[in-house]
Design a protein around this motif. Structure first.
Motif, PDB file in Angstrom:
ATOM      1  N   HIS A 104     -10.298  -7.093   6.272  1.00  0.00           N
ATOM      2  CA  HIS A 104      -9.325  -6.696   5.259  1.00  0.00           C
ATOM      3  C   HIS A 104      -9.675  -5.376   4.587  1.00  0.00           C
ATOM      4  O   HIS A 104      -8.807  -4.569   4.324  1.00  0.00           O
ATOM      5  CB  HIS A 104      -9.167  -7.798   4.213  1.00  0.00           C
ATOM      6  N   LEU A 118      -8.554   2.486   7.214  1.00  0.00           N
ATOM      7  CA  LEU A 118      -8.456   3.079   8.549  1.00  0.00           C
ATOM      8  C   LEU A 118      -7.006   3.417   8.883  1.00  0.00           C
ATOM      9  O   LEU A 118      -6.721   4.433   9.507  1.00  0.00           O
ATOM     10  CB  LEU A 118      -9.024   2.127   9.605  1.00  0.00           C
ATOM     11  N   THR A 119      -6.082   2.562   8.445  1.00  0.00           N
ATOM     12  CA  THR A 119      -4.662   2.837   8.663  1.00  0.00           C
ATOM     13  C   THR A 119      -4.265   4.131   7.961  1.00  0.00           C
ATOM     14  O   THR A 119      -3.562   4.971   8.513  1.00  0.00           O
ATOM     15  CB  THR A 119      -3.805   1.676   8.125  1.00  0.00           C
ATOM     16  N   VAL A 166      -0.894  -4.734  14.262  1.00  0.00           N
ATOM     17  CA  VAL A 166      -2.124  -4.975  13.512  1.00  0.00           C
ATOM     18  C   VAL A 166      -2.624  -3.659  12.933  1.00  0.00           C
ATOM     19  O   VAL A 166      -2.614  -2.626  13.596  1.00  0.00           O
ATOM     20  CB  VAL A 166      -3.184  -5.578  14.454  1.00  0.00           C
ATOM     21  N   LYS A 167      -3.028  -3.712  11.667  1.00  0.00           N
ATOM     22  CA  LYS A 167      -3.605  -2.525  11.027  1.00  0.00           C
ATOM     23  C   LYS A 167      -5.028  -2.314  11.518  1.00  0.00           C
ATOM     24  O   LYS A 167      -5.718  -3.279  11.752  1.00  0.00           O
ATOM     25  CB  LYS A 167      -3.639  -2.732   9.512  1.00  0.00           C
ATOM     26  N   PRO A 168      -5.541  -1.128  11.685  1.00  0.00           N
ATOM     27  CA  PRO A 168      -4.777   0.110  11.488  1.00  0.00           C
ATOM     28  C   PRO A 168      -3.933   0.412  12.718  1.00  0.00           C
ATOM     29  O   PRO A 168      -4.363   0.209  13.831  1.00  0.00           O
ATOM     30  CB  PRO A 168      -5.888   1.143  11.346  1.00  0.00           C
ATOM     31  N   PHE A 169      -2.725   0.887  12.473  1.00  0.00           N
ATOM     32  CA  PHE A 169      -1.844   1.189  13.604  1.00  0.00           C
ATOM     33  C   PHE A 169      -1.522   2.677  13.566  1.00  0.00           C
ATOM     34  O   PHE A 169      -1.727   3.340  12.552  1.00  0.00           O
ATOM     35  CB  PHE A 169      -0.566   0.364  13.503  1.00  0.00           C
ATOM     36  N   SER A 170      -1.048   3.159  14.690  1.00  0.00           N
ATOM     37  CA  SER A 170      -0.641   4.556  14.703  1.00  0.00           C
ATOM     38  C   SER A 170       0.837   4.605  14.358  1.00  0.00           C
ATOM     39  O   SER A 170       1.615   3.733  14.749  1.00  0.00           O
ATOM     40  CB  SER A 170      -0.945   5.146  16.078  1.00  0.00           C
ATOM     41  N   VAL A 171       1.218   5.596  13.579  1.00  0.00           N
ATOM     42  CA  VAL A 171       2.604   5.687  13.138  1.00  0.00           C
ATOM     43  C   VAL A 171       3.520   5.950  14.332  1.00  0.00           C
ATOM     44  O   VAL A 171       4.629   5.417  14.411  1.00  0.00           O
ATOM     45  CB  VAL A 171       2.746   6.795  12.068  1.00  0.00           C
ATOM     46  N   ALA A 172       3.002   6.742  15.284  1.00  0.00           N
ATOM     47  CA  ALA A 172       3.799   7.024  16.484  1.00  0.00           C
ATOM     48  C   ALA A 172       4.095   5.719  17.214  1.00  0.00           C
ATOM     49  O   ALA A 172       5.211   5.495  17.689  1.00  0.00           O
ATOM     50  CB  ALA A 172       3.032   7.975  17.390  1.00  0.00           C
ATOM     51  N   ALA A 212      -3.147  -7.124   8.604  1.00  0.00           N
ATOM     52  CA  ALA A 212      -4.573  -6.857   8.830  1.00  0.00           C
ATOM     53  C   ALA A 212      -5.200  -8.013   9.601  1.00  0.00           C
ATOM     54  O   ALA A 212      -6.354  -7.963   9.984  1.00  0.00           O
ATOM     55  CB  ALA A 212      -5.285  -6.660   7.505  1.00  0.00           C
ATOM     56  N   LEU A 213      -4.393  -9.073   9.833  1.00  0.00           N
ATOM     57  CA  LEU A 213      -4.905 -10.234  10.567  1.00  0.00           C
ATOM     58  C   LEU A 213      -4.484 -10.096  12.021  1.00  0.00           C
ATOM     59  O   LEU A 213      -3.315 -10.156  12.337  1.00  0.00           O
ATOM     60  CB  LEU A 213      -4.340 -11.526   9.989  1.00  0.00           C
ATOM     61  N   GLY A 214      -5.457  -9.918  12.899  1.00  0.00           N
ATOM     62  CA  GLY A 214      -5.108  -9.552  14.271  1.00  0.00           C
ATOM     63  C   GLY A 214      -5.222 -10.648  15.294  1.00  0.00           C
ATOM     64  O   GLY A 214      -5.035 -10.409  16.478  1.00  0.00           O
ATOM     65  N   GLU A 215      -5.563 -11.868  14.863  1.00  0.00           N
ATOM     66  CA  GLU A 215      -5.792 -12.898  15.876  1.00  0.00           C
ATOM     67  C   GLU A 215      -4.494 -13.312  16.543  1.00  0.00           C
ATOM     68  O   GLU A 215      -3.423 -13.226  15.973  1.00  0.00           O
ATOM     69  CB  GLU A 215      -6.438 -14.140  15.254  1.00  0.00           C
ATOM     70  N   VAL A 236       0.490   3.906   2.844  1.00  0.00           N
ATOM     71  CA  VAL A 236       0.970   3.446   4.148  1.00  0.00           C
ATOM     72  C   VAL A 236       2.496   3.468   4.154  1.00  0.00           C
ATOM     73  O   VAL A 236       3.128   3.981   5.086  1.00  0.00           O
ATOM     74  CB  VAL A 236       0.417   2.047   4.477  1.00  0.00           C
ATOM     75  N   HIS A 239      -5.687   7.103   9.793  1.00  0.00           N
ATOM     76  CA  HIS A 239      -4.915   7.362  11.002  1.00  0.00           C
ATOM     77  C   HIS A 239      -3.611   8.071  10.646  1.00  0.00           C
ATOM     78  O   HIS A 239      -3.219   9.068  11.266  1.00  0.00           O
ATOM     79  CB  HIS A 239      -4.638   6.035  11.709  1.00  0.00           C
ATOM     80  N   LEU A 252     -11.988 -18.297  16.178  1.00  0.00           N
ATOM     81  CA  LEU A 252     -10.845 -17.824  16.934  1.00  0.00           C
ATOM     82  C   LEU A 252     -10.141 -19.026  17.540  1.00  0.00           C
ATOM     83  O   LEU A 252     -10.724 -19.765  18.313  1.00  0.00           O
ATOM     84  CB  LEU A 252     -11.318 -16.889  18.043  1.00  0.00           C
ATOM     85  N   MET A 297       0.955  -9.451   3.999  1.00  0.00           N
ATOM     86  CA  MET A 297       0.372  -9.890   2.721  1.00  0.00           C
ATOM     87  C   MET A 297       0.883  -9.023   1.588  1.00  0.00           C
ATOM     88  O   MET A 297       0.583  -7.841   1.519  1.00  0.00           O
ATOM     89  CB  MET A 297      -1.136  -9.862   2.819  1.00  0.00           C
ATOM     90  N   ASP A 342       0.860  -1.171   0.000  1.00  0.00           N
ATOM     91  CA  ASP A 342       0.000   0.000   0.000  1.00  0.00           C
ATOM     92  C   ASP A 342       0.908   1.236   0.000  1.00  0.00           C
ATOM     93  O   ASP A 342       1.579   1.535   0.982  1.00  0.00           O
ATOM     94  CB  ASP A 342      -0.914  -0.011   1.229  1.00  0.00           C
ATOM     95  N   GLU A 351      -2.315  11.785  11.683  1.00  0.00           N
ATOM     96  CA  GLU A 351      -1.087  11.953  12.457  1.00  0.00           C
ATOM     97  C   GLU A 351      -0.131  12.934  11.780  1.00  0.00           C
ATOM     98  O   GLU A 351       0.550  13.703  12.442  1.00  0.00           O
ATOM     99  CB  GLU A 351      -0.394  10.596  12.622  1.00  0.00           C
ATOM    100  N   ARG A 372      -9.504  -2.284   7.377  1.00  0.00           N
ATOM    101  CA  ARG A 372      -8.294  -1.977   8.127  1.00  0.00           C
ATOM    102  C   ARG A 372      -7.334  -1.096   7.349  1.00  0.00           C
ATOM    103  O   ARG A 372      -6.756  -0.165   7.908  1.00  0.00           O
ATOM    104  CB  ARG A 372      -7.614  -3.267   8.562  1.00  0.00           C
TER     105      ARG A 372
END
Lengths: 224, 462
Positions: free
Chosen positions: B250, B256-257, A100-106, A80-83, A12, B260, B307, A53, A9, B264, B253
């Motif tokens: 998918h 949203l990234t 895990v996305k979405p993440f903060s850049v900070a 994007a897979l957070g499990e 990103v 964000h 899960l 990915m 991406d 920022e 996210r």
């Protein structure tokens, strides 16, 4: 410090690159797995940011190839897979951290700093100091300007972690993971309350404030 | 209080179906035998009585004829002779005058218990003699009375014997029926337990499991086939949900990234303090959205069984202590006191509670979070950890106003918020997650208004 960003991406990749550049990194960005593997194998990076990915070559198999060829550069995985199981898969494949996305850049920059610190060999030190604040790692006692600070066990652990990463921004998520071993965020922001307790104990009554709140990011302990 | 009980666990039957089945078969056998034997015994008794009566009637008719032909003298002679022959006392002859004084016969006088009227009399064993008689008396020409008696002891004995045989048969049928019931049902029970076990596994999220069906095609197999078709349908629906949540994960996210990231980047570029606050508030909003989104996704994945969990023995005591520790400063700021009463640690059951550490910890923090949030300032929150018959029980009690009983089952649903708490921060997913986590642990969750609000969790031991 050199960082390699492997992320398909473009946007990103762009803002990760920019944020790392602001923190003093020289960055390269590539957008597919094959290219990423080529760059990682041929250049000398301090950190690799790897999307899980990717077109061309899947992030995890790229990582396994890197580790198989004994390239030990720390790798921060993005997904994007957070499990939990995905996280465990990622770390088993040789990743050093997982976001895990979405993440903060900070958050990402803070984690990169923590990772780089972790990979430095620890010098077998018996005490840590920031300004006139000092903790003894053996007796687990803290003093500031010679005065004993009374800390609860978790407060000590929190302070020790902050002091090991003195000068770095540490996020709430990192603290939850490292100090409390919680891989989820509690519903209420409990970390801020703990931090204000700690600040009361170490900064109250002193002219120089050591524990700083970094807006939109987290906390940092430093002398200035 | 009872309305808020939300049991996630299936209760075991108190009286086993097998026992009920066996007892009812035995009971039916018993009842049929009882009725049948009653009829047989009544009929035979009646028949024997009639038989004796007709013998008495014939004899008395004969004697009457003797009297008609030869008068009282002849009759008296005949009775004397008969009385002499009758040594065994199985027959009684008595001829009296009209004041019932004995003229001849083999008993000394008219028996007290026999009424001085014409007709049949039954004389039961009266302990003075072990014999039982049936009498027939008849007046002769207004001058005399004739009494004939027949010993019925043998008939009575026969009746008694029949009764004993019938009683034996009755008991035998009860036992036989019960044993037959047990044997019959054992096979049935085995098959039903198999279905039950499969269903339990499915409830824990293993939707690909199917009920084993034999080739006999009896009623249970038919039921098995029907259940399996139903499970196929549920699995298809679950796949659909899973697919949708994966897509949400998918497809949402990445944007949203980006959102964000853009926000920022905007922070350092915003000179104006007020504008910067706006941007920071927007970032906080995205963060909150993310928390809600992750919680929602976790609940859905727990419910679809997708899960993957990591079940291991859990140190419940220390997990709770940690959860309390992290909330303690927050509670102290509100003047609240959190007390832990732990009678579980050290008991053998403590080591037998299996669960996913992360998920159970999340349950605890969600519940403590609620207790701190909804409990009044300067109150006490009590957490009790104890062993119960089925495993470990965790009770979290706060002094808050609780949840109205008619809303208690709703709060387990996603996004539901109690009317009075809508102005407090929260996403309405906390208890939904607790319920979903307990479901996959085969646990129980109970909400009660009990001098405040009380949440009870039971985690089963393995």
């Amino acid at each position: 410090m050199r960082a390699l960003i492997i992320e398909d991406d473009l946007e990103v990749a762009d803002f990760v690159s920019q944020a790392l550049a602001e923190s003093g990194f020289v960055t390269d960005s590539v957008h597919d797995g094959r290219e990423g593997l080529y760059m990682a194998a041929n250049e000398n990076y301090d950190i690799i940011i790897l999307d899980r990915m990717l077109p061309g070559k899947d992030g995890l198999s790229l990582l396994r190839t890197l580790r198989a060829t004994e390239i030990t550069t720390p790798v921060l995985l993005l997904s994007a897979l957070g499990e939990v199981r995905h996280r465990i898969d990622g770390l088993h494949s040789g990743g050093d951290d997982y976001m895990v996305k979405p993440f903060s850049v900070a958050e990402l920059v803070a984690r990169v700093q923590v990772l780089l610190k972790r990979t430095l060999p620890s010098g077998g030190e018996t005490e840590l100091t920031v300004g006139d604040l000092r903790i003894d790692l053996l007796s687990r006692k803290a003093t500031r300007a010679g005065k004993t600070i009374d800390l609860k066990p978790k407060e000590y652990k929190l302070l020790e972690f902050l002091m090991r990463h003195a000068g770095q921004v540490v996020t709430r998520t990192i603290l939850l993971e490292q100090v409390w071993d919680y891989n989820f965020a509690p519903q209420t922001n409990v970390i801020d309350v703990h931090m204000s307790r700690l600040r009361n104990k170490i900064d109250k009554g002193f002219n120089v404030e050591l524990l700083h709140t970094i807006r939109g990011a987290g906390y940092c302990i430093r002398e200035d | 209080m009872a309305r808020g009980i939300v049991s996630v666990k299936i209760k075991l039957p108190r009286l086993s179906l097998s026992l009920k089945f066996a007892l009812s078969i035995g009971g039916v056998f018993f009842l049929i035998n009882f009725i049948f034997e009653g009829i047989v015994s009544e009929t035979s008794e009646h028949f024997m009585e009639k038989e004796i009566d007709s013998r008495l009637q014939t004899k008395i008719n004969d004697l009457n004829e003797v009297y008609d032909l030869g008068g009282i003298t002849l009759l008296q002679t005949l009775i004397d002779r008969r009385a002499r022959q009758e040594l065994s006392a199985s027959k009684i002859y008595l001829l009296t005058d009209k004041t019932y004084r004995k003229l001849s016969g083999n008993i000394p006088a008219w028996p007290e218990k026999v009424p001085k009227t014409a007709g049949f009399t039954e004389l039961e064993d009266d302990h003075t003699t072990p014999l039982e008689y049936r009498f027939l008396s008849r007046p002769l020409g207004g001058q005399y009375h004739l009494l004939l008696g027949l010993d019925t002891t043998k008939e009575e004995e026969l009746e008694d014997q029949v009764f004993i045989v019938f009683l034996g048969a009755l008991l035998l049928s009860l036992c036989g029926g019960t044993i037959a019931g047990v044997i019959l049902h054992r096979g049935l029970k085995k098959r039903l337990s198999l279905i039950s076990a499969t269903c339990s596994e499915i409830m824990l999220g293993r939707f690909s499991k199917r009920i084993p069906v034999s080739r006999t095609s009896d009623e249970i197999d038919v039921m098995g086939h029907t259940l399996n078709s139903m499970l196929d349908r549920i699995e298809t629906l679950m796949d659909g949900i899973r697919h949708v949540t994966d897509n949400i994960a998918h497809d949402l996210r990445t944007p949203l990234t980006r959102l964000h990231g853009r926000l920022e980047r905007l922070v350092p570029l915003t000179e104006n303090d007020e504008n910067r606050k706006l941007v920071e508030a927007a970032i906080a909003e995205v963060d909150q959205l993310l928390v809600t989104f992750s919680a929602l996704l976790s609940i859905t994945r727990l419910e679809t069984g997708e899960l993957e969990t990591n079940f291991a023995p859990m140190p419940l005591g220390s997990l709770i202590e940690d959860a309390i520790e992290i909330y303690e400063p927050l509670a102290e700021d509100k003047g609240q006191n959190i007390i832990l009463k732990d009678t579980l640690s050290g008991q053998s059951v403590a080591g037998q509670i299996l669960g996913d550490r992360d998920l159970i910890t999340q349950c605890f923090t969600n519940l403590i979070d609620n207790a701190v949030k909804y409990g009044p300032a300067n109150s006490t929150i009590t957490i009790t950890l104890s062993a119960v018959e089925t495993g470990a029980e965790i009770v979290i009690h706060d002094a808050g106003s609780g949840i109205p009983e008619n809303e208690q089952s709703n709060v387990l649903e996603r996004f539901y918020r109690v009317e009075s708490s809508r102005n407090l921060p929260g996403n309405g997913l906390g208890l939904s997650l607790v319920a979903a986590v307990l479901r996959i642990h085969n646990g129980q969750l109970k909400l009660e208004n009990h001098n405040g609000f009380q949440v009870t969790i039971i985690l089963p031991s393995q």
